[in-house]
Scaffold this active site. Structure first.
Site, PDB file in Angstrom:
ATOM      1  N   LYS A  61      14.951   4.209  31.066  1.00 51.51           N
ATOM      2  CA  LYS A  61      14.692   5.319  30.144  1.00 51.51           C
ATOM      3  C   LYS A  61      14.317   4.737  28.778  1.00 51.51           C
ATOM      4  O   LYS A  61      15.045   3.922  28.226  1.00 51.51           O
ATOM      5  CB  LYS A  61      15.933   6.210  30.037  1.00 51.51           C
ATOM      6  CG  LYS A  61      15.668   7.553  29.380  1.00 51.51           C
ATOM      7  CD  LYS A  61      16.869   8.476  29.519  1.00 51.51           C
ATOM      8  CE  LYS A  61      16.569   9.856  28.941  1.00 51.51           C
ATOM      9  NZ  LYS A  61      17.708  10.781  29.077  1.00 51.51           N
ATOM     10  N   GLU A 100      26.567  24.111  35.898  1.00 53.07           N
ATOM     11  CA  GLU A 100      27.197  25.177  35.119  1.00 53.07           C
ATOM     12  C   GLU A 100      28.030  26.125  35.975  1.00 53.07           C
ATOM     13  O   GLU A 100      29.068  26.623  35.526  1.00 53.07           O
ATOM     14  CB  GLU A 100      26.117  25.968  34.367  1.00 53.07           C
ATOM     15  CG  GLU A 100      25.475  25.216  33.212  1.00 53.07           C
ATOM     16  CD  GLU A 100      24.386  24.257  33.652  1.00 53.07           C
ATOM     17  OE1 GLU A 100      23.859  23.542  32.793  1.00 53.07           O
ATOM     18  OE2 GLU A 100      24.060  24.222  34.868  1.00 53.07           O
ATOM     19  N   ARG A 155      22.926  30.271  34.204  1.00 54.04           N
ATOM     20  CA  ARG A 155      23.072  29.872  35.605  1.00 54.04           C
ATOM     21  C   ARG A 155      24.483  30.123  36.140  1.00 54.04           C
ATOM     22  O   ARG A 155      24.717  30.007  37.334  1.00 54.04           O
ATOM     23  CB  ARG A 155      22.697  28.395  35.750  1.00 54.04           C
ATOM     24  CG  ARG A 155      21.230  28.160  35.455  1.00 54.04           C
ATOM     25  CD  ARG A 155      20.787  26.758  35.751  1.00 54.04           C
ATOM     26  NE  ARG A 155      21.271  25.803  34.775  1.00 54.04           N
ATOM     27  CZ  ARG A 155      20.727  24.597  34.585  1.00 54.04           C
ATOM     28  NH1 ARG A 155      19.699  24.223  35.313  1.00 54.04           N
ATOM     29  NH2 ARG A 155      21.205  23.776  33.686  1.00 54.04           N
TER      30      ARG A 155
END
Length: 629
Positions: free
Chosen positions: A282, A368, A396
Site C-alpha cells: 500500500k 457493521e 448496513r
C-alpha cells in the site's frame, strides 16, 4: 514526464506495450496520481498499490466486453486514467468533475458503481450469471482488498459462487491494510499464506512425481486425489478458498507485471471460479505513503515533495477528536463502557480509546452488522457499548439496530461520525439518511449537537440513558467554541432557545443551528425578527416548546442536514398534523435526490442551505402569506 502515458488514448493501447514499457508506464502513472491527489485530495496509498495489477488486467482482458468490478473503488484511479479520463483526471472529486469511485454513469468501463466495501464478488457473480443466462463467454473479474474480505457479504458471495461453479475470477489484493491495519482470523490466515509461498511449487512437484511413476502413476494420482482435502486442510495455504469451491492461485507478487500477465492469462482459460491472491504494498512507489499507509489512505491536499499536509494551522479541534477525548474521560468512572468500531479506529477517534483501555476496545473489521449485534450482546450482559461508525456505513446495520438493539431496549450508544454532507467523496459517502431511519425505531433517542462542546454533553447523556441512543455529528473541525472541564447530562427531549424575539421561528438541529442563526441575522437587517431554537433532540421532540412556538409564531422553519423525507422536519409536520395545529411550515434539508461531490460549501449552496439562500426563501414565503391573507 508522461511520454508513455500520453500515448494511451484507449485501453487497447496497453496491449501493444512490452513488459518493460508497462513498468515505465507504471512509474508515470504513480507520478500522475500523486500530482493530482496532492492538489485535490483523495485515496492515495491504495491506488498506488494497484498500478501494476491494473496494467496487467488491461493487457490480458478486453474491457468493457469483459467486466471489471472494483471493491470500494479506492483502488481504481489507474483504471480511470486508462479508460479515457486521463485529461479529466485533474477534476477528480471536484464539483462537476470525475468521481473518486467507479460510477456507471461516468464510463462504460465502470461496470458497477461502488463506494462501500465487500460488494464486488456479489456484483461480479451476478454479472457472470447474467452472462451464462444469455449464453455469452465474456470474463468477469472482481478485485477485492483483504480489508473488504472481513465483511460478511464477501463470504456470502464466495460461498454462493463456489457452490454454483460458474466461471468467475476474484483477485484478492492483499496489502495487510484496510484503512488501519487489518484485524481478525482472516487477516491472520492470509499472513500465514504469505509466508508459505512454497505451496504452489510443492503441489506441482507432487503431481508431477506421482504421474511419473511407471504404469501405475495415473492410478496413484487419481486414487490419492480423494485424500487431498484432508491433507490440504492441514498443510496447504489457500485451502479455505479451495474448500469453498475456488481454484486458488498464489500468493504472487502484485508488482511483477510479467508474472501477473502470465497468471491472469492462465486463469482466463480455467473452468469455474478462480481466486488469485496477490501481495501488494500500500502506497507503493511513494515513500511517505509506504511508511504511513494509514495516513495516506484518504488525504487532503499535501506537498508531494515532503508528504506533509497542507491543512491550515490553528484550526478548531475536529468533532472526532472531541468525541474521542470525551469518551475516554467518561470511561474513567464507567468501567462498563466498551468501545466498538468497524475497521475505523483512526477515522472514528477510537484508536486513542484503544490505547487507553486496550481490553475494552474492539475493532471487528468491516462488519457493521456484526458490530451492532455484538454490542447488543454486551449490553444484554450488563455492559454499555459505544459503537462509533461513519453515518454512511451504519446504514448496513439497519436490521440489527431494530431487531437486536431497539426491540430489546438495550443500552447501546451509536455515535455517527461524518453525518451530513461530507464533500468530495460524494453520494456514496454522504451521511444524510440517519435521522430518517433512526427516528423510525421505537425506544431510540436521537441527538445532534450544534457544536463540539454540546457533542461532549450529548455523549454523556446518551451513556446515561438506559436504552438505545444515537448522536450524529459532522466531519471536520468544530466551530471553535470553548470546551468546559465538566461533562453534563442534558434533559432528554428538551430544546434550547437561543433567540426568542420575532413572529417566525427557526427550529434547527445539528450543523444547521449555526446556519439558522446566520440567516436570522440577515433577516433582522431587513426588519424581520426571527426566533432561533436549537432543538437538540430529533427524538423525542420537545413537544411542549414546539406547541408553544406553533401557537405564537406565524411561520415555523425547520432546518436539518438530512434528507427531508422522514427527517426532523417531517417529525415536526407529523406532530402538527396529529394535533390539529394549523401553522405554516417551511422545511430546509436535503432534497429527494443523491447529492453530487464538491466542497461542503458548494453542496450546501447547491441545495439552498446557505444562510442567504434560506433567508431568500423565507422572504418569498412570507410574501406569499401576506398576499393570501
Amino acid at each position: 514526464m508522461y511520454a508513455l502515458l500520453n500515448r494511451i488514448e484507449k485501453p487497447e493501447d496497453v496491449k501493444a506495450l512490452t513488459v518493460r514499457e508497462l513498468e515505465q508506464l507504471a512509474s508515470e502513472l504513480r507520478h500522475f496520481i500523486i500530482d493530482t491527489v496532492s492538489q485535490n485530495g483523495g485515496h492515495l496509498a491504495p491506488n498506488l498499490g494497484t498500478v501494476e495489477l491494473t496494467l496487467a488486467l488491461y493487457s490480458v482482458f478486453s474491457f468493457p466486453g469483459d467486466k471489471l468490478v472494483w471493491d470500494v473503488g479506492h483502488q481504481a484511479y489507474t483504471h480511470k486514467i486508462l479508460t479515457g479520463r486521463r485529461d479529466a483526471f485533474k477534476t477528480l472529486r471536484k464539483k462537476g468533475g470525475i468521481t473518486g469511485f467507479p460510477n456507471r454513469s461516468e464510463s462504460v468501463y465502470d461496470a458497477f458503481g461502488v463506494g462501500h466495501a465487500s460488494t464486488s464478488i456479489s456484483a461480479a457473480l451476478g454479472m457472470a450469471l447474467a452472462r451464462d443466462a444469455r449464453g455469452e463467454k465474456n470474463q468477469v473479474i472482481a478485485v477485492i482488498g483483504d480489508g473488504a474480505l472481513t465483511g460478511g457479504e464477501s463470504f456470502e458471495a464466495l460461498n454462493n459462487a463456489g457452490d454454483l461453479g460458474t466461471k468467475l475470477i476474484v483477485i484478492l489484493n492483499d496489502n495487510e491494510m484496510s484503512i488501519d491495519a487489518n484485524v481478525g482470523a482472516m487477516s491472520e490466515y492470509l499472513s500465514r499464506i504469505r509466508i508459505a509461498p512454497q505451496y504452489a511449487r510443492a503441489k506441482r512437484d507432487m503431481g508431477s512425481l506421482l504421474m511419473s511413476i511407471p504404469h501405475i502413476g495415473d492410478k496413484v494420482y487419481k486414487t490419492a486425489s480423494h485424500l487431498k482435502d484432508g491433507v490440504r486442510s492441514v498443510l496447504v495455504p489457500g485451502s479455505l478458498f479451495e474448500e469453498m469451491g475456488f481454484h486458488y492461485i498464489g500468493p504472487i507478487d502484485g508488482h511483477n507485471i510479467g508474472l501477473l500477465e502470465e497468471v491472469l492469462a492462465s486463469a482466463k482459460e480455467m473452468e469455474g471460479p478462480v481466486l488469485i491472491h496477490i501481495h501488494t504494498v500500500k502506497g507503493k512507489g511513494y515513500k511517505p505513503a509506504e511508511q504511513a499507509p494509514d495516513k495516506f489512505h484518504g488525504v487532503g491536499c499535501f506537498d508531494p515533495s515532503t508528504g506533509k499536509s497542507a491543512k491550515k494551522a490553528g484550526c478548531a479541534p475536529s468533532y472526532t477528536s472531541v468525541f474521542s477525548k470525551a469518551l475516554i474521560e467518561l470511561a474513567k468512572d464507567r468501567p462498563d463502557i466498551l468501545a466498538i468500531t468497524a475497521a475505523m479506529p483512526s477515522g472514528t477517534g477510537l484508536k486513542a480509546f484503544g490505547q487507553a483501555y486496550p481490553k475494552r476496545f474492539f475493532d471487528v473489521g468491516i462488519a457493521e452488522e456484526h458490530a451492532m449485534t455484538l454490542a447488543a450482546g454486551m449490553a444484554a450482559a450488563g455492559m454499555h457499548p459505544v459503537i462509533a461508525l461513519y453515518s454512511t456505513f451504519a446504514q448496513r446495520a439497519y436490521d440489527q439496530l431494530i431487531h437486536d438493539v431497539c426491540l430489546q431496549n438495550l443500552p447501546v450508544t451509536l455515535c455517527l461520525d461524518r453525518a451530513g454532507l461530507v464533500g468530495e467523496d460524494g453520494p456514496t459517502h454522504h451521511g444524510v439518511f440517519d435521522l430518517s431511519y433512526l427516528r423510525q425505531m421505537p425506544n431510540m433517542c436521537v441527538m445532534a449537537p450544534k457544536d463540539e462542546e454540546e457533542l461532549r454533553h450529548m455523549l454523556a447523556t446518551a451513556i446515561a440513558i438506559e436504552g438505545p441512543a444515537a448522536v450524529r455529528y459532522p466531519r471536520g473541525a468544530g466551530l471553535g467554541v470553548p470546551l468546559t472541564d465538566s461533562l453534563e447530562t442534558l434533559p432528554v427531549g428538551k430544546a434550547e432557545v437561543l433567540q426568542e424575539e420575532g413572529n417566525i421561528a427557526f427550529l434547527a438541529v445539528g450543523t444547521m443551528v449555526e446556519k439558522a442563526k446566520e440567516a436570522a441575522a440577515i433577516l433582522k437587517e431587513e426588519g424581520i425578527e426571527a426566533a432561533v431554537v436549537n432543538m437538540r433532540f430529533i427524538k423525542p421532540l420537545d413537544t411542549e416548546l414546539l406547541g408553544e412556538m406553533a401557537r405564537t409564531k406565524r411561520l415555523l422553519i425547520t432546518a436539518e442536514e438530512n434528507v427531508l423525507a422522514g427527517g426532523f422536519g417531517s417529525a415536526v409536520a407529523e406532530y402538527l398534523a396529529d394535533h390539529g395545529i394549523e401553522v405554516p411550515l417551511l422545511r430546509f434539508g436535503i432534497p429527494d435526490r443523491f447529492i453530487e461531490q464538491g466542497t461542503r460549501r458548494e453542496l450546501l449552496s447547491l441545495i439552498g442551505l446557505q444562510p442567504d439562500e434560506m433567508a431568500e426563501r423565507i422572504r418569498e414565503r412570507l410574501s406569499q402569506m401576506d398576499e393570501n391573507a
